[in-house]
Design an enzyme around this catalytic site. Structure first.
Site, PDB file in Angstrom:
ATOM      1  N   GLY A  15       0.803  -1.221   0.000  1.00  0.00           N
ATOM      2  CA  GLY A  15       0.000   0.000   0.000  1.00  0.00           C
ATOM      3  C   GLY A  15       0.833   1.266   0.000  1.00  0.00           C
ATOM      4  N   GLY A  62       2.286   2.515  -2.816  1.00  0.00           N
ATOM      5  CA  GLY A  62       2.380   3.081  -4.157  1.00  0.00           C
ATOM      6  C   GLY A  62       3.420   2.401  -5.022  1.00  0.00           C
ATOM      7  CG  LEU A  63       6.822   1.084  -3.792  1.00  0.00           C
ATOM      8  CD1 LEU A  63       7.948   0.465  -2.988  1.00  0.00           C
ATOM      9  CD2 LEU A  63       7.391   2.080  -4.776  1.00  0.00           C
ATOM     10  CG  ASP A  84       0.070   0.365 -11.031  1.00  0.00           C
ATOM     11  OD1 ASP A  84       0.789   1.307 -11.421  1.00  0.00           O
ATOM     12  OD2 ASP A  84      -0.842   0.495 -10.197  1.00  0.00           O
TER      13      ASP A  84
HETATM   14  P1  ADP Z   1      -0.133  -1.036  -3.606  1.00  0.00           P
HETATM   15  O1  ADP Z   1      -0.482  -1.786  -4.824  1.00  0.00           O
HETATM   16  O2  ADP Z   1       0.185   0.400  -3.863  1.00  0.00           O
HETATM   17  O3  ADP Z   1       0.966  -1.667  -2.804  1.00  0.00           O
HETATM   18  P2  ADP Z   1      -2.836  -1.647  -2.931  1.00  0.00           P
HETATM   19  O4  ADP Z   1      -3.734  -1.119  -1.899  1.00  0.00           O
HETATM   20  O5  ADP Z   1      -3.246  -1.538  -4.362  1.00  0.00           O
HETATM   21  O6  ADP Z   1      -1.407  -1.002  -2.681  1.00  0.00           O
HETATM   22  O7  ADP Z   1      -2.579  -3.190  -2.660  1.00  0.00           O
HETATM   23  C1  ADP Z   1      -2.255  -3.638  -1.385  1.00  0.00           C
HETATM   24  C2  ADP Z   1      -2.987  -4.928  -1.097  1.00  0.00           C
HETATM   25  O8  ADP Z   1      -2.383  -5.989  -1.843  1.00  0.00           O
HETATM   26  C3  ADP Z   1      -2.876  -5.358   0.348  1.00  0.00           C
HETATM   27  O9  ADP Z   1      -3.930  -4.803   1.108  1.00  0.00           O
HETATM   28  C4  ADP Z   1      -2.995  -6.858   0.249  1.00  0.00           C
HETATM   29  O10 ADP Z   1      -4.342  -7.265   0.142  1.00  0.00           O
HETATM   30  C5  ADP Z   1      -2.310  -7.158  -1.057  1.00  0.00           C
HETATM   31  N1  ADP Z   1      -0.889  -7.457  -0.820  1.00  0.00           N
HETATM   32  C6  ADP Z   1       0.177  -6.715  -1.177  1.00  0.00           C
HETATM   33  N2  ADP Z   1       1.347  -7.297  -0.817  1.00  0.00           N
HETATM   34  C7  ADP Z   1       1.026  -8.445  -0.211  1.00  0.00           C
HETATM   35  C8  ADP Z   1       1.761  -9.508   0.388  1.00  0.00           C
HETATM   36  N3  ADP Z   1       3.098  -9.469   0.451  1.00  0.00           N
HETATM   37  N4  ADP Z   1       1.067 -10.539   0.889  1.00  0.00           N
HETATM   38  C9  ADP Z   1      -0.278 -10.575   0.833  1.00  0.00           C
HETATM   39  N5  ADP Z   1      -1.029  -9.610   0.298  1.00  0.00           N
HETATM   40  C10 ADP Z   1      -0.411  -8.554  -0.221  1.00  0.00           C
HETATM   41 MG    MG Z   2      -2.145  -1.353  -6.083  1.00  0.00          MG
END
Ligand code: ADP
Ligand code: MG
Length: 362
Positions: free
Chosen positions: A98, A100-101, A148
């Site tokens: 979450g 932004g990467l 993305d």
């Molecule tokens: P971003 O894509 O910018 O990192 P998002 O809100 O779009 O943020 O996505 C984040 C979501 O993706 C998390 O809430 C989770 O559900 C999922 N997620 C990301 N990384 C992981 C991880 N390492 N393990 C499990 N779920 C993940």
């Molecule tokens: Mg995302």
């Protein structure tokens, strides 16, 4: 495995058919996957230490939010006419979540790449990219552009690429920063507003396009507008919509200027464009937040910082900074101290390397 991504410049331009300048980074989500004998899908998230299994994929909401991304991808394979065999999947990674990467895109792209192998589906990378994006639209409810997933799939070591989000044409070029380095500063906040505001901005852009279309039918997206056209019809716009659209139009132009600057190794100009991008996002597009602004403002006092801006959808996450390599320690100390003084929190600060996109092993 699939990596996260940075975007050097071109924020909120992707869903306006515009230009972006992303690259895949040295942080990724790694999957261990295999077919099982049943018709059940079993998932284990190492990072959350959560297990989930299901036999059906028609739902949108699951017990854990991360499940939606995976089921979303499975649903796309089904739509392609692939018969879904049971899968055991364990995954985890080091992309800050979450921030932004695009950890979400990395999940979608990594899982799609793995499924493609296991199902022997032979779907091309480009098609997989579109499927990953659809998974995010339909199952996570975020109407993201193509950047993305594209960056996570098509990234190349030590190269950035200018992506035309209309026809998806892309041009790679080496990112040779000489004595400079890209550093991310993570605010470690994500405000609740983020997803709803993102979708709202999309609507505002569509609104602006509709206004322009009354005068010029050739405008299909904000990518087709320039500042002259916007100014000419300013009075027909709701002032808020005008401000939003003008940001997008200017940001698109900045991406093109930034590419030229990078190719010439004119890092100073590139940095200035980053600052301008941030100001637009802060004042006109209004997707920044206090924490991001603090991080950017702190850098204004530092003569070894060439550029700084918020990156990603906004309302939290990271800033991306272009700084002189020799001042990395100094930068880290000053930012940590300043951010703590203003917000009471410690930011995460790390430099990034540019790596290859999604891959399947063995
Ligand atoms: P971003 O894509 O910018 O990192 P998002 O809100 O779009 O943020 O996505 C984040 C979501 O993706 C998390 O809430 C989770 O559900 C999922 N997620 C990301 N990384 C992981 C991880 N390492 N393990 C499990 N779920 C993940
Ligand atoms: Mg995302």
């Amino acid at each position: 495995m699939a990596p996260g991504r940075i975007n050097l410049i071109g924020e909120h331009t992707d869903y306006n058919d515009g230009f972006v300048l992303p690259a895949a980074i040295d942080r990724s989500i790694v999957f261990g996957m295999n077919l099982n004998d049943g018709n059940i899908f079993r998932f284990y998230s190492i990072d959350y230490d959560e297990y989930f299994e299901t036999k059906e994929i028609s739902q949108r909401d699951y017990k854990f939010p991360w499940v939606s991304y995976l089921i979303g991808v499975l649903a796309q394979f089904q739509k392609e006419g692939i018969s879904l065999k049971g899968i055991d999947c364990v995954f985890g990674g080091d992309i800050p979540i979450g921030s932004g990467l695009s950890s979400s895109a990395a999940i979608e792209c990594g899982f799609a790449t793995g499924l493609n192998e296991l199902y022997k589906a032979n779907i091309e990378k480009y098609q997989l990219t579109l499927m990953a994006q659809k998974a995010e639209h339909e199952y996570a409810g975020v109407l993201c552009g193509i950047m993305d997933q594209y960056a996570s799939m098509f990234g190349r070591k030590d190269q950035v690429f200018k992506l035309d989000c209309r026809d998806h044409e892309h041009e790679y070029f080496p990112l040779d920063l000489e004595d400079h380095v890209i550093v991310l500063c993570d605010t470690r906040v994500k405000h609740k507003l983020a997803d709803s505001a993102y979708n709202k901005r999309r609507q505002e852009c569509d609104d602006g396009v509709r206004t322009l279309q009354e005068f010029d039918r050739s405008v299909i997206a904000l990518r087709d507008a320039d500042q002259t056209l916007m100014q000419k019809h300013k009075d027909s716009f709701d002032p808020l919509i005008f401000k939003r659209c003008m940001y997008v139009v200017k940001e698109n132009q900045r991406v093109l200027k930034a590419c030229k600057a990078l190719k010439k190794k004119d890092f100073k100009t590139f940095g200035l464009l980053m600052y301008q991008s941030h100001e637009g996002l802060q004042r006109d597009y209004e997707v920044s937040c206090d924490e991001l602004d603090v991080l950017v403002d702190l850098t204004r006092e530092m003569d070894f910082v060439l550029g700084s801006r918020m990156m990603g959808g906004g309302f939290g996450g990271c800033t991306i900074n272009l700084i002189e390599k020799s001042s990395l320690n100094n930068f880290t100390q000053l930012i940590s101290k300043g951010y703590k003084e203003s917000t009471g929190m410690s930011p995460n600060i790390y430099s990034v390397k540019i790596e290859d996109g999604a891959k399947a092993f063995g």
